[in-house]
Design a protein around this motif. Structure first.
Motif, short mmCIF file in Angstrom:
data_model
loop_
_atom_site.label_atom_id
_atom_site.label_comp_id
_atom_site.label_asym_id
_atom_site.label_seq_id
_atom_site.Cartn_x
_atom_site.Cartn_y
_atom_site.Cartn_z
N CYS A 177 0.84 -1.20 0.00
CA CYS A 177 0.00 0.00 0.00
C CYS A 177 0.88 1.25 0.00
N LEU A 178 0.51 2.22 -0.81
CA LEU A 178 1.24 3.49 -0.89
C LEU A 178 0.25 4.64 -0.79
N GLU A 218 -2.43 3.83 -3.72
CA GLU A 218 -2.42 2.55 -4.43
C GLU A 218 -2.40 1.38 -3.47
N ILE A 219 -3.14 0.34 -3.83
CA ILE A 219 -3.09 -0.94 -3.13
C ILE A 219 -2.80 -2.02 -4.16
N LEU A 260 -5.35 -1.66 -7.30
CA LEU A 260 -6.46 -0.75 -7.01
C LEU A 260 -5.88 0.62 -6.68
N THR A 261 -6.20 1.61 -7.47
CA THR A 261 -5.77 2.98 -7.21
C THR A 261 -7.01 3.83 -6.97
N PRO A 262 -7.37 4.04 -5.71
CA PRO A 262 -8.61 4.76 -5.39
C PRO A 262 -8.69 6.13 -6.06
N ILE A 263 -7.59 6.85 -6.09
CA ILE A 263 -7.49 8.09 -6.84
C ILE A 263 -6.30 7.95 -7.76
N PRO A 264 -6.53 7.97 -9.10
CA PRO A 264 -7.66 8.54 -9.84
C PRO A 264 -8.82 7.61 -10.12
N GLY A 265 -8.93 6.46 -9.49
CA GLY A 265 -10.10 5.61 -9.70
C GLY A 265 -9.88 4.54 -10.75
N GLU A 266 -8.86 3.71 -10.56
CA GLU A 266 -8.54 2.66 -11.52
C GLU A 266 -8.46 1.31 -10.82
N LEU A 267 -8.84 0.26 -11.55
CA LEU A 267 -8.79 -1.10 -11.02
C LEU A 267 -8.48 -2.07 -12.14
N SER A 268 -7.53 -2.96 -11.88
CA SER A 268 -7.25 -4.04 -12.81
C SER A 268 -6.95 -5.31 -12.03
N ILE A 269 -7.39 -6.44 -12.59
CA ILE A 269 -7.16 -7.75 -11.98
C ILE A 269 -6.35 -8.57 -12.97
#
Length: 360
Positions: free
Chosen positions: A152-153, A262-263, A274-283
Protein backbone atom coordinates in the motif's frame (compact mmCIF):
# COMPACT_ATOMS: atom_id res chain seq x y z
CA UNK A 1 -39.19 4.46 8.75
CA UNK A 2 -39.32 7.00 5.92
CA UNK A 3 -36.81 9.50 7.30
CA UNK A 4 -33.93 9.25 9.74
CA UNK A 5 -33.49 12.01 12.31
CA UNK A 6 -29.75 12.62 12.35
CA UNK A 7 -27.59 14.83 14.57
CA UNK A 8 -24.03 15.87 13.78
CA UNK A 9 -21.52 16.27 16.61
CA UNK A 10 -18.70 18.50 15.45
CA UNK A 11 -19.09 21.54 13.19
CA UNK A 12 -15.61 21.61 11.75
CA UNK A 13 -14.34 21.34 8.20
CA UNK A 14 -15.46 17.80 7.34
CA UNK A 15 -18.91 18.13 8.87
CA UNK A 16 -19.70 21.47 7.26
CA UNK A 17 -18.18 20.79 3.84
CA UNK A 18 -19.43 17.23 3.40
CA UNK A 19 -21.74 15.69 6.02
CA UNK A 20 -24.23 18.51 6.48
CA UNK A 21 -24.64 19.26 2.74
CA UNK A 22 -25.02 15.53 2.10
CA UNK A 23 -27.72 15.09 4.73
CA UNK A 24 -29.59 18.30 3.94
CA UNK A 25 -29.89 17.32 0.27
CA UNK A 26 -30.98 13.74 1.01
CA UNK A 27 -34.78 13.23 1.19
CA UNK A 28 -34.44 10.30 3.60
CA UNK A 29 -32.58 12.41 6.18
CA UNK A 30 -33.62 15.15 8.57
CA UNK A 31 -30.89 17.09 10.39
CA UNK A 32 -32.29 17.57 13.89
CA UNK A 33 -29.25 19.02 15.71
CA UNK A 34 -25.65 20.16 15.38
CA UNK A 35 -23.26 20.17 18.34
CA UNK A 36 -19.99 22.00 18.86
CA UNK A 37 -18.26 23.55 21.86
CA UNK A 38 -17.09 26.49 19.71
CA UNK A 39 -19.79 29.22 19.48
CA UNK A 40 -18.23 30.67 16.32
CA UNK A 41 -18.65 27.37 14.50
CA UNK A 42 -22.28 27.08 15.59
CA UNK A 43 -22.88 30.63 14.39
CA UNK A 44 -21.35 29.75 11.00
CA UNK A 45 -23.62 26.68 10.76
CA UNK A 46 -26.69 28.79 11.53
CA UNK A 47 -25.75 31.45 8.98
CA UNK A 48 -24.72 29.06 6.20
CA UNK A 49 -27.33 26.29 6.57
CA UNK A 50 -30.16 28.05 8.39
CA UNK A 51 -30.15 25.47 11.18
CA UNK A 52 -31.40 26.53 14.62
CA UNK A 53 -31.27 23.45 16.83
CA UNK A 54 -27.69 23.99 17.99
CA UNK A 55 -26.01 22.70 21.15
CA UNK A 56 -22.71 23.17 22.96
CA UNK A 57 -23.04 19.89 24.88
CA UNK A 58 -23.59 16.55 23.15
CA UNK A 59 -25.08 14.91 26.24
CA UNK A 60 -27.74 17.60 26.49
CA UNK A 61 -28.52 17.12 22.81
CA UNK A 62 -28.86 13.36 23.21
CA UNK A 63 -31.27 13.81 26.14
CA UNK A 64 -33.43 16.46 24.51
CA UNK A 65 -33.43 15.50 20.83
CA UNK A 66 -33.20 11.70 20.96
CA UNK A 67 -32.02 11.35 17.34
CA UNK A 68 -32.18 8.11 15.35
CA UNK A 69 -28.54 8.43 14.39
CA UNK A 70 -25.48 10.55 15.09
CA UNK A 71 -22.41 11.40 13.03
CA UNK A 72 -19.33 12.16 15.11
CA UNK A 73 -16.87 14.38 13.23
CA UNK A 74 -14.60 15.63 15.99
CA UNK A 75 -10.82 15.78 16.46
CA UNK A 76 -9.47 12.26 16.88
CA UNK A 77 -8.86 12.32 20.63
CA UNK A 78 -12.57 12.79 21.33
CA UNK A 79 -13.90 9.98 19.16
CA UNK A 80 -14.02 7.32 21.84
CA UNK A 81 -15.54 9.28 24.72
CA UNK A 82 -18.24 10.92 22.61
CA UNK A 83 -18.94 7.75 20.64
CA UNK A 84 -19.38 5.89 23.93
CA UNK A 85 -21.92 8.47 25.11
CA UNK A 86 -23.87 8.17 21.85
CA UNK A 87 -24.07 4.38 22.04
CA UNK A 88 -24.90 4.41 25.76
CA UNK A 89 -27.82 6.71 24.89
CA UNK A 90 -29.11 3.99 22.57
CA UNK A 91 -28.40 5.91 19.35
CA UNK A 92 -26.99 4.57 16.08
CA UNK A 93 -23.55 5.93 15.25
CA UNK A 94 -21.34 6.78 12.30
CA UNK A 95 -17.84 7.60 13.52
CA UNK A 96 -15.38 9.50 11.38
CA UNK A 97 -11.99 7.94 10.79
CA UNK A 98 -9.82 7.07 12.58
CA UNK A 99 -12.43 5.13 14.52
CA UNK A 100 -10.48 5.64 17.77
CA UNK A 101 -6.83 6.09 18.68
CA UNK A 102 -6.47 3.00 20.87
CA UNK A 103 -7.37 -0.59 20.12
CA UNK A 104 -9.10 -1.33 23.42
CA UNK A 105 -11.33 1.74 22.98
CA UNK A 106 -12.30 0.66 19.46
CA UNK A 107 -13.39 -2.79 20.57
CA UNK A 108 -15.24 -1.31 23.55
CA UNK A 109 -17.39 0.71 21.12
CA UNK A 110 -18.01 -2.43 19.08
CA UNK A 111 -19.07 -4.27 22.23
CA UNK A 112 -21.43 -1.50 23.32
CA UNK A 113 -23.06 -1.38 19.89
CA UNK A 114 -23.51 -5.16 19.80
CA UNK A 115 -24.99 -5.28 23.29
CA UNK A 116 -27.59 -2.68 22.31
CA UNK A 117 -28.15 -3.94 18.75
CA UNK A 118 -27.15 -0.56 17.35
CA UNK A 119 -25.70 0.44 13.99
CA UNK A 120 -22.00 1.28 14.14
CA UNK A 121 -20.23 2.36 10.98
CA UNK A 122 -17.06 4.28 10.06
CA UNK A 123 -16.51 7.13 7.59
CA UNK A 124 -14.52 5.33 4.88
CA UNK A 125 -15.70 6.79 1.51
CA UNK A 126 -13.41 4.61 -0.64
CA UNK A 127 -15.12 1.46 0.65
CA UNK A 128 -18.33 2.62 -1.02
CA UNK A 129 -16.91 2.70 -4.56
CA UNK A 130 -17.77 0.13 -7.22
CA UNK A 131 -14.06 -0.65 -7.59
CA UNK A 132 -13.74 -1.53 -3.91
CA UNK A 133 -16.73 -3.87 -4.21
CA UNK A 134 -15.36 -5.49 -7.39
CA UNK A 135 -11.93 -6.03 -5.84
CA UNK A 136 -13.47 -7.52 -2.71
CA UNK A 137 -15.68 -9.83 -4.77
CA UNK A 138 -12.64 -11.05 -6.72
CA UNK A 139 -10.80 -11.87 -3.49
CA UNK A 140 -13.79 -13.65 -1.97
CA UNK A 141 -14.38 -15.62 -5.18
CA UNK A 142 -10.80 -16.91 -5.04
CA UNK A 143 -9.90 -15.29 -8.37
CA UNK A 144 -6.35 -14.50 -7.24
CA UNK A 145 -5.98 -17.50 -4.93
CA UNK A 146 -4.61 -17.22 -1.39
CA UNK A 147 -3.35 -13.73 -0.58
CA UNK A 148 0.41 -13.78 -0.01
CA UNK A 149 1.49 -10.12 -0.08
CA UNK A 150 -0.08 -6.67 0.11
CA UNK A 151 1.60 -3.37 -0.77
CA UNK A 152 0.00 0.00 0.00
CA UNK A 153 1.24 3.49 -0.89
CA UNK A 154 -0.30 6.79 0.23
CA UNK A 155 1.56 10.00 -0.66
CA UNK A 156 -0.59 13.05 0.07
CA UNK A 157 -0.69 16.81 0.63
CA UNK A 158 -1.21 17.34 4.35
CA UNK A 159 2.07 18.67 5.76
CA UNK A 160 0.63 22.12 6.47
CA UNK A 161 -2.16 20.54 8.52
CA UNK A 162 0.47 18.65 10.48
CA UNK A 163 2.45 21.88 10.96
CA UNK A 164 -0.61 23.64 12.37
CA UNK A 165 -0.99 25.89 9.33
CA UNK A 166 -4.28 24.80 7.67
CA UNK A 167 -4.84 28.23 6.09
CA UNK A 168 -2.03 27.40 3.65
CA UNK A 169 -4.48 24.99 1.98
CA UNK A 170 -7.50 27.29 1.73
CA UNK A 171 -7.07 27.71 -2.03
CA UNK A 172 -6.94 23.91 -2.45
CA UNK A 173 -9.65 22.75 -0.03
CA UNK A 174 -11.81 25.93 0.08
CA UNK A 175 -13.26 25.54 3.63
CA UNK A 176 -16.58 27.18 2.60
CA UNK A 177 -17.98 27.23 6.15
CA UNK A 178 -15.39 26.31 8.79
CA UNK A 179 -11.84 25.06 8.37
CA UNK A 180 -9.62 22.86 10.54
CA UNK A 181 -8.23 24.40 13.70
CA UNK A 182 -4.50 24.98 13.97
CA UNK A 183 -4.16 22.19 16.56
CA UNK A 184 -6.63 19.73 15.02
CA UNK A 185 -4.01 17.70 13.19
CA UNK A 186 -0.75 19.07 14.65
CA UNK A 187 -1.12 18.63 18.42
CA UNK A 188 -0.62 15.02 19.61
CA UNK A 189 -2.96 15.63 22.54
CA UNK A 190 -5.80 16.23 20.08
CA UNK A 191 -4.77 14.46 16.88
CA UNK A 192 -3.08 11.42 18.38
CA UNK A 193 -0.60 10.87 15.58
CA UNK A 194 -0.05 12.57 12.26
CA UNK A 195 0.14 10.84 8.89
CA UNK A 196 -0.91 7.50 10.33
CA UNK A 197 -4.09 8.66 12.00
CA UNK A 198 -4.95 11.26 9.37
CA UNK A 199 -4.08 9.40 6.15
CA UNK A 200 -2.93 5.78 6.54
CA UNK A 201 -6.29 5.03 8.16
CA UNK A 202 -7.96 5.65 4.74
CA UNK A 203 -5.85 3.03 3.01
CA UNK A 204 -5.89 0.58 5.92
CA UNK A 205 -9.69 0.62 6.05
CA UNK A 206 -9.95 -0.03 2.33
CA UNK A 207 -7.23 -2.69 2.19
CA UNK A 208 -8.57 -4.62 5.18
CA UNK A 209 -12.12 -4.61 3.80
CA UNK A 210 -11.09 -5.73 0.30
CA UNK A 211 -8.78 -8.49 1.55
CA UNK A 212 -10.62 -9.60 4.69
CA UNK A 213 -7.24 -9.95 6.41
CA UNK A 214 -6.44 -9.10 10.02
CA UNK A 215 -3.02 -7.92 11.23
CA UNK A 216 -1.20 -10.31 13.55
CA UNK A 217 2.15 -8.55 14.08
CA UNK A 218 3.48 -5.13 13.12
CA UNK A 219 6.84 -3.34 12.90
CA UNK A 220 7.00 0.33 11.99
CA UNK A 221 9.31 3.25 11.40
CA UNK A 222 7.89 6.79 11.68
CA UNK A 223 9.67 10.09 11.15
CA UNK A 224 8.46 13.54 12.25
CA UNK A 225 10.94 15.76 10.39
CA UNK A 226 10.64 18.56 12.93
CA UNK A 227 6.90 18.23 13.53
CA UNK A 228 5.17 17.12 16.73
CA UNK A 229 3.53 14.24 14.86
CA UNK A 230 4.63 11.70 12.26
CA UNK A 231 5.00 12.87 8.66
CA UNK A 232 6.42 9.74 7.00
CA UNK A 233 5.52 6.15 7.93
CA UNK A 234 6.74 2.71 6.88
CA UNK A 235 4.72 -0.14 8.37
CA UNK A 236 5.43 -3.85 7.92
CA UNK A 237 2.65 -6.31 8.72
CA UNK A 238 2.19 -10.06 9.02
CA UNK A 239 -1.45 -11.00 8.61
CA UNK A 240 -3.49 -13.75 10.22
CA UNK A 241 -3.22 -16.05 7.17
CA UNK A 242 0.59 -15.76 7.07
CA UNK A 243 0.65 -13.15 4.29
CA UNK A 244 2.98 -10.17 4.66
CA UNK A 245 2.44 -6.57 3.72
CA UNK A 246 3.79 -3.04 3.77
CA UNK A 247 2.09 0.33 4.10
CA UNK A 248 4.19 3.38 3.18
CA UNK A 249 2.94 6.93 3.50
CA UNK A 250 4.32 10.46 3.12
CA UNK A 251 2.33 13.61 3.89
CA UNK A 252 4.79 16.11 2.40
CA UNK A 253 3.47 16.26 -1.18
CA UNK A 254 3.26 19.86 -2.42
CA UNK A 255 0.30 21.47 -4.23
CA UNK A 256 0.52 20.55 -7.90
CA UNK A 257 2.80 17.59 -7.22
CA UNK A 258 1.56 14.09 -8.04
CA UNK A 259 -0.13 12.30 -5.16
CA UNK A 260 -0.14 8.49 -5.04
CA UNK A 261 -2.84 6.22 -3.60
CA UNK A 262 -2.42 2.55 -4.43
CA UNK A 263 -3.09 -0.94 -3.13
CA UNK A 264 -1.52 -4.01 -4.74
CA UNK A 265 -2.69 -7.44 -3.62
CA UNK A 266 -0.72 -10.49 -4.71
CA UNK A 267 -2.16 -13.99 -4.44
CA UNK A 268 -1.15 -17.50 -5.43
CA UNK A 269 -3.18 -17.22 -8.66
CA UNK A 270 -3.10 -13.55 -9.60
CA UNK A 271 -3.01 -9.96 -8.39
CA UNK A 272 -5.16 -6.85 -8.00
CA UNK A 273 -4.05 -3.26 -8.55
CA UNK A 274 -6.46 -0.75 -7.01
CA UNK A 275 -5.77 2.98 -7.21
CA UNK A 276 -8.61 4.76 -5.39
CA UNK A 277 -7.49 8.09 -6.84
CA UNK A 278 -7.66 8.54 -9.84
CA UNK A 279 -10.10 5.61 -9.70
CA UNK A 280 -8.54 2.66 -11.52
CA UNK A 281 -8.79 -1.10 -11.02
CA UNK A 282 -7.25 -4.04 -12.81
CA UNK A 283 -7.16 -7.75 -11.98
CA UNK A 284 -4.29 -9.84 -13.38
CA UNK A 285 -4.73 -13.61 -13.42
CA UNK A 286 -2.04 -16.28 -13.56
CA UNK A 287 -3.22 -17.49 -16.98
CA UNK A 288 -2.47 -14.06 -18.47
CA UNK A 289 -6.00 -12.71 -18.45
CA UNK A 290 -6.27 -9.05 -17.47
CA UNK A 291 -9.56 -7.53 -16.35
CA UNK A 292 -9.52 -3.74 -16.69
CA UNK A 293 -12.47 -1.96 -15.10
CA UNK A 294 -13.85 1.37 -16.39
CA UNK A 295 -12.17 4.32 -14.70
CA UNK A 296 -14.21 6.23 -12.14
CA UNK A 297 -14.71 9.97 -12.36
CA UNK A 298 -13.77 12.20 -9.44
CA UNK A 299 -17.22 12.03 -7.82
CA UNK A 300 -17.30 8.23 -8.10
CA UNK A 301 -13.72 7.70 -6.91
CA UNK A 302 -14.25 9.66 -3.68
CA UNK A 303 -17.98 9.59 -2.84
CA UNK A 304 -17.89 11.90 0.17
CA UNK A 305 -21.69 11.79 0.59
CA UNK A 306 -21.81 8.01 0.77
CA UNK A 307 -20.79 7.61 4.41
CA UNK A 308 -23.48 9.82 5.96
CA UNK A 309 -26.16 8.59 3.57
CA UNK A 310 -25.22 4.98 4.29
CA UNK A 311 -26.02 5.60 7.96
CA UNK A 312 -29.41 6.99 6.92
CA UNK A 313 -30.10 4.02 4.66
CA UNK A 314 -29.09 1.56 7.37
CA UNK A 315 -31.61 3.20 9.71
CA UNK A 316 -34.46 3.60 7.23
CA UNK A 317 -34.04 0.58 4.95
CA UNK A 318 -31.87 -1.87 6.87
CA UNK A 319 -29.10 -1.97 4.25
CA UNK A 320 -25.60 -3.15 5.07
CA UNK A 321 -22.33 -1.23 5.12
CA UNK A 322 -18.85 -1.69 3.64
CA UNK A 323 -17.42 0.05 6.70
CA UNK A 324 -18.72 -1.67 9.86
CA UNK A 325 -17.43 -0.77 13.30
CA UNK A 326 -15.52 -4.05 13.41
CA UNK A 327 -13.54 -2.96 10.36
CA UNK A 328 -12.73 0.35 12.04
CA UNK A 329 -11.53 -1.55 15.09
CA UNK A 330 -9.25 -3.81 13.04
CA UNK A 331 -7.77 -0.73 11.33
CA UNK A 332 -7.14 0.73 14.79
CA UNK A 333 -5.49 -2.55 15.79
CA UNK A 334 -3.01 -2.06 12.95
CA UNK A 335 -2.34 1.63 13.59
CA UNK A 336 -2.14 1.33 17.37
CA UNK A 337 0.42 -1.44 16.97
CA UNK A 338 2.35 0.64 14.41
CA UNK A 339 2.61 3.64 16.72
CA UNK A 340 3.71 1.44 19.63
CA UNK A 341 6.31 -0.25 17.42
CA UNK A 342 7.69 3.08 16.18
CA UNK A 343 7.97 4.31 19.75
CA UNK A 344 9.67 1.20 21.16
CA UNK A 345 11.64 0.01 18.13
CA UNK A 346 10.16 -3.45 18.67
CA UNK A 347 7.80 -5.72 16.79
CA UNK A 348 4.31 -5.59 18.29
CA UNK A 349 1.90 -8.51 18.44
CA UNK A 350 -1.63 -7.32 17.75
CA UNK A 351 -3.93 -7.89 20.70
CA UNK A 352 -6.86 -10.25 20.29
CA UNK A 353 -9.85 -8.91 22.16
CA UNK A 354 -12.57 -10.99 23.73
CA UNK A 355 -14.92 -10.51 20.81
CA UNK A 356 -16.24 -12.76 18.04
CA UNK A 357 -14.08 -12.54 14.91
CA UNK A 358 -15.39 -9.78 12.61
CA UNK A 359 -16.70 -10.70 9.18
CA UNK A 360 -14.86 -8.14 7.08
Amino acid sequence: MDRARVAVIGAGWWATQFHLPSLLSYPAAEVVAVVDTNPAKLKAVKEHFGLDNLFADHREMLRKVKPDGVIVALPHAFHYSVGRDVLDAGVNLMMEKPFTLKSHDAWDLVRRARERDLILTVGYPWNHTSHAHSAREAVRAGSIGEIQMVSCLFASMVIEYLRGNPEAYRSSFEFPVTGPGEQTYSDPAIAGGGQGHLQVTHLAGLMLWVTGLRPAEVFAFMEKYGLQVDLVDAIAVRFDNGAVGALASDGAIAPGQRQDHEIRIYGSAGSIILTPIPGELSIHLADGEVRNFPALDSAESYPESATSRNLVDMITRGVGTPAPGELGAVAVDLLDAAYRSAETGQKVLVSRHDMPAPVL
